[in-house]
Design a protein around this motif. Structure first.
Motif, PDB file in Angstrom:
ATOM      1  N   MET A   1       7.272  -4.097  11.626  1.00 53.99           N
ATOM      2  CA  MET A   1       6.145  -3.230  11.286  1.00 53.99           C
ATOM      3  C   MET A   1       6.338  -1.839  11.878  1.00 53.99           C
ATOM      4  N   ILE A   2       6.762  -1.807  13.134  1.00 51.12           N
ATOM      5  CA  ILE A   2       6.968  -0.524  13.814  1.00 51.12           C
ATOM      6  C   ILE A   2       8.041   0.285  13.099  1.00 51.12           C
ATOM      7  N   ASP A   3       9.141  -0.360  12.773  1.00 53.00           N
ATOM      8  CA  ASP A   3      10.223   0.336  12.079  1.00 53.00           C
ATOM      9  C   ASP A   3       9.791   0.796  10.692  1.00 53.00           C
ATOM     10  N   TRP A   4       8.933   0.006  10.041  1.00 50.47           N
ATOM     11  CA  TRP A   4       8.437   0.374   8.716  1.00 50.47           C
ATOM     12  C   TRP A   4       7.599   1.646   8.804  1.00 50.47           C
ATOM     13  N   VAL A   5       6.699   1.713   9.776  1.00 47.87           N
ATOM     14  CA  VAL A   5       5.869   2.909   9.933  1.00 47.87           C
ATOM     15  C   VAL A   5       6.751   4.122  10.201  1.00 47.87           C
ATOM     16  N   ALA A   6       7.788   3.950  10.996  1.00 41.22           N
ATOM     17  CA  ALA A   6       8.684   5.072  11.315  1.00 41.22           C
ATOM     18  C   ALA A   6       9.329   5.644  10.058  1.00 41.22           C
ATOM     19  N   ALA A   7       9.578   4.796   9.057  1.00 46.13           N
ATOM     20  CA  ALA A   7      10.242   5.246   7.836  1.00 46.13           C
ATOM     21  C   ALA A   7       9.274   5.473   6.679  1.00 46.13           C
ATOM     22  N   SER A   8       8.016   5.156   6.888  1.00 43.56           N
ATOM     23  CA  SER A   8       7.035   5.191   5.801  1.00 43.56           C
ATOM     24  C   SER A   8       6.718   6.608   5.336  1.00 43.56           C
ATOM     25  N   ARG A   9       6.382   6.714   4.077  1.00 43.38           N
ATOM     26  CA  ARG A   9       5.943   7.993   3.525  1.00 43.38           C
ATOM     27  C   ARG A   9       4.474   8.254   3.837  1.00 43.38           C
ATOM     28  N   ARG A  10       3.713   7.192   4.058  1.00 43.39           N
ATOM     29  CA  ARG A  10       2.256   7.368   4.123  1.00 43.39           C
ATOM     30  C   ARG A  10       1.600   6.802   5.380  1.00 43.39           C
ATOM     31  N   PHE A  11       2.209   5.856   6.059  1.00 44.00           N
ATOM     32  CA  PHE A  11       1.592   5.325   7.280  1.00 44.00           C
ATOM     33  C   PHE A  11       1.828   6.290   8.432  1.00 44.00           C
ATOM     34  N   MET A  12       0.752   6.684   9.089  1.00 46.15           N
ATOM     35  CA  MET A  12       0.807   7.713  10.120  1.00 46.15           C
ATOM     36  C   MET A  12       1.420   7.179  11.423  1.00 46.15           C
TER      37      MET A  12
ATOM     38  N   LEU B   1       0.822  -1.209   0.000  1.00 43.56           N
ATOM     39  CA  LEU B   1       0.000   0.000   0.000  1.00 43.56           C
ATOM     40  C   LEU B   1       0.856   1.260   0.000  1.00 43.56           C
ATOM     41  N   ASP B   2       2.012   1.187   0.600  1.00 45.56           N
ATOM     42  CA  ASP B   2       2.866   2.359   0.721  1.00 45.56           C
ATOM     43  C   ASP B   2       3.376   2.847  -0.635  1.00 45.56           C
ATOM     44  N   THR B   3       3.279   1.993  -1.655  1.00 43.98           N
ATOM     45  CA  THR B   3       3.802   2.353  -2.980  1.00 43.98           C
ATOM     46  C   THR B   3       2.743   2.979  -3.884  1.00 43.98           C
ATOM     47  N   ILE B   4       1.487   3.011  -3.450  1.00 39.01           N
ATOM     48  CA  ILE B   4       0.402   3.480  -4.318  1.00 39.01           C
ATOM     49  C   ILE B   4       0.344   5.008  -4.298  1.00 39.01           C
ATOM     50  N   ASP B   5       0.488   5.610  -5.449  1.00 39.13           N
ATOM     51  CA  ASP B   5       0.360   7.062  -5.550  1.00 39.13           C
ATOM     52  C   ASP B   5      -1.117   7.455  -5.488  1.00 39.13           C
TER      53      ASP B   5
END
Length: 440
Positions: A263-274, A240-244
């Motif tokens: 998962m936690i580390d992914w959210v910390a680096a994510s462009r879109r997950f709050m 989902l993080d890749t969908i424009d």
């Protein structure tokens, strides 16, 4: 004129008669119910129905029920009486979790015409095609269309649109856990979900609309997404993080034992997950967690919170807590209170335990008096208020991204920062459904 059932459903004349019918919905309970109501209403609109507000006259009224609140029966009866007063000749349909758990009880409510279980609610349009004008028979019981919950295996994706700025997207349903206080597995069946690919396609379709800014991922047990397919919720997050076209995602709720460090580390680096998690706790006592048949101990919960705060100090963390569970002595409650006081969570959703038929918790003693349950609820709600106020104070002066809602409340508009701080400001049309930099 009140509807009756007919065996000649599906005829062209019947379809034409139904093409101008109006329908109104009322949803009780969770975000998952909200997404399903919205999805089912759109299915009806494709069948020619016109949606009305619940307080407006309509030919059909649909109540989507919940099994979590302890007054489902009272709410149902109240709403049915209200409908009968304002639209005595309309049809009344009850669906949802309570309808699956106690269909005969609902069918006995005067004024109810149709009860749909978990397998039939997405077939509402077909069932309504079997309703034809006829004379009312107040002595007849409602028709029940339900099956054993073990036979409910299909997954029906659904999402909300138009009702709020945020879109609630159901990506998972059912639960394989057997918590001793919970009826959800009996109401929704086993854990199931769509594939990552199909969910990505749904989100891509939403993105193509151009007006969906934030998606809240919902389910009964989100962390179980993909169970049996070889996929995982983390796989879905990454896809989902890749969908424009979608600016923000939130995870509505996830069990602490299923929320992994990656998962936690992914959210910390994510462009879109709050930077916002809602993690059910239920109790800060390991003894009570055992009685509840939860699949973790308080130490695991504390580890997850510590991990989140180490990589996202600004992250909001919500927690569900049940007070007054059988066996919760004053000492056990104090353990929960002390644990929460020290825990760096942002807010609490506090639930007062209430008995549920066919649950194992009914066998546990001693039973906590209602007055004591209510007092403990009050104590934790006060703690939640103080924690939220402290969280807001810690962010004063910071500039964060805020998504402002499109609707007006008393000439004001509301929105939430990425880390779930609520802001209120005078309404400005050009700000509606926009993400703005906001100094707190």
């Amino acid at each position: 004129m009140k509807f009756k059932y007919s065996i000649f459903a599906g005829s062209s004349s019947m379809d034409a008669a139904l093409s101008h019918k109006t329908v109104a919905f009322h949803t009780l309970g969770c975000k998952l119910n909200f997404s399903e109501t919205s999805g089912i209403s759109r299915l009806l609109e494709t069948e020619g129905f016109v949606r009305k507000e619940f307080d407006e006259p309509a030919d059909v009224y649909v109540i989507n029920t919940c099994s979590v609140t302890d007054n489902a029966d009272k709410e149902c009866r109240y709403l049915v009486r209200k409908i009968r007063r304002q639209a005595p000749d309309s049809a009344v349909v009850i669906m949802g979790c309570y309808a699956q758990l106690k269909p005969a009880e609902i069918a006995s409510i005067p004024g109810v015409d149709l009860v749909l279980g978990a397998a039939e609610k997405f077939n509402l349009a077909r069932h309504l095609r079997e309703l034809v004008p006829g004379s009312a028979n107040e002595n007849s019981r409602a028709k029940i269309c339900s099956c054993d919950i073990g036979e409910v295996t299909g997954f029906h994706p659904s999402y909300s649109l138009g009702d709020r700025t945020r879109t609630f997207l159901k990506v998972q349903d059912g639960c394989d856990y057997n918590c001793s206080f919970c009826t959800i597995p009996m109401a929704r069946g086993a854990s199931r979900s769509d594939s990552v690919a199909k969910t990505v396609q749904t989100v891509s379709d939403l993105a193509a609309r151009g007006d969906v800014r934030e998606i809240v991922l919902t389910g009964v047990n989100l962390g179980d997404f993909g169970k049996g397919t070889g996929e995982s919720f983390f796989d879905l997050m990454q896809a989902l993080d890749t969908i424009d076209g979608i600016d923000r995602y939130r995870i509505s709720s996830i069990e602490p034992n299923l929320l992994t460090p990656e998962m936690i580390d992914w959210v910390a680096a994510s462009r879109r997950f709050m930077p916002h998690f809602h993690i059910p706790l239920q109790s800060g006592s390991n003894h009570i967690l055992g009685l509840m048949r939860r699949r973790y101990k308080r130490e695991i919960y504390a580890e997850r919170v510590e991990r989140i705060k180490s990589v996202m100090p600004h992250c909001a963390i919500g927690a569900d807590v049940i007070v007054g569970f059988p066996g919760e002595t004053a000492i056990e409650f104090q353990k929960t209170l002390d644990f929460l006081v020290e825990l760096d969570v942002t807010y609490l959703h506090v639930f007062t335990y209430s008995e549920r038929d066919k649950t194992k918790a009914l066998e546990i003693t001693p039973v906590v008096p209602i007055a004591v349950r209510n007092e403990r609820n009050k104590i934790l709600r006060n703690l939640s208020y103080r924690k939220m106020q402290d969280f807001v104070r810690r962010h004063e002066g910071q500039t964060r991204k805020v998504l402002l809602e499109g609707h007006v409340k008393s000439a004001m508009m509301e929105g939430y920062t990425d880390n779930y701080i609520k802001v209120t400001t005078p309404y400005r049309e050009e700000w509606a459904n926009q993400i703005l930099d906001w100094t707190l």
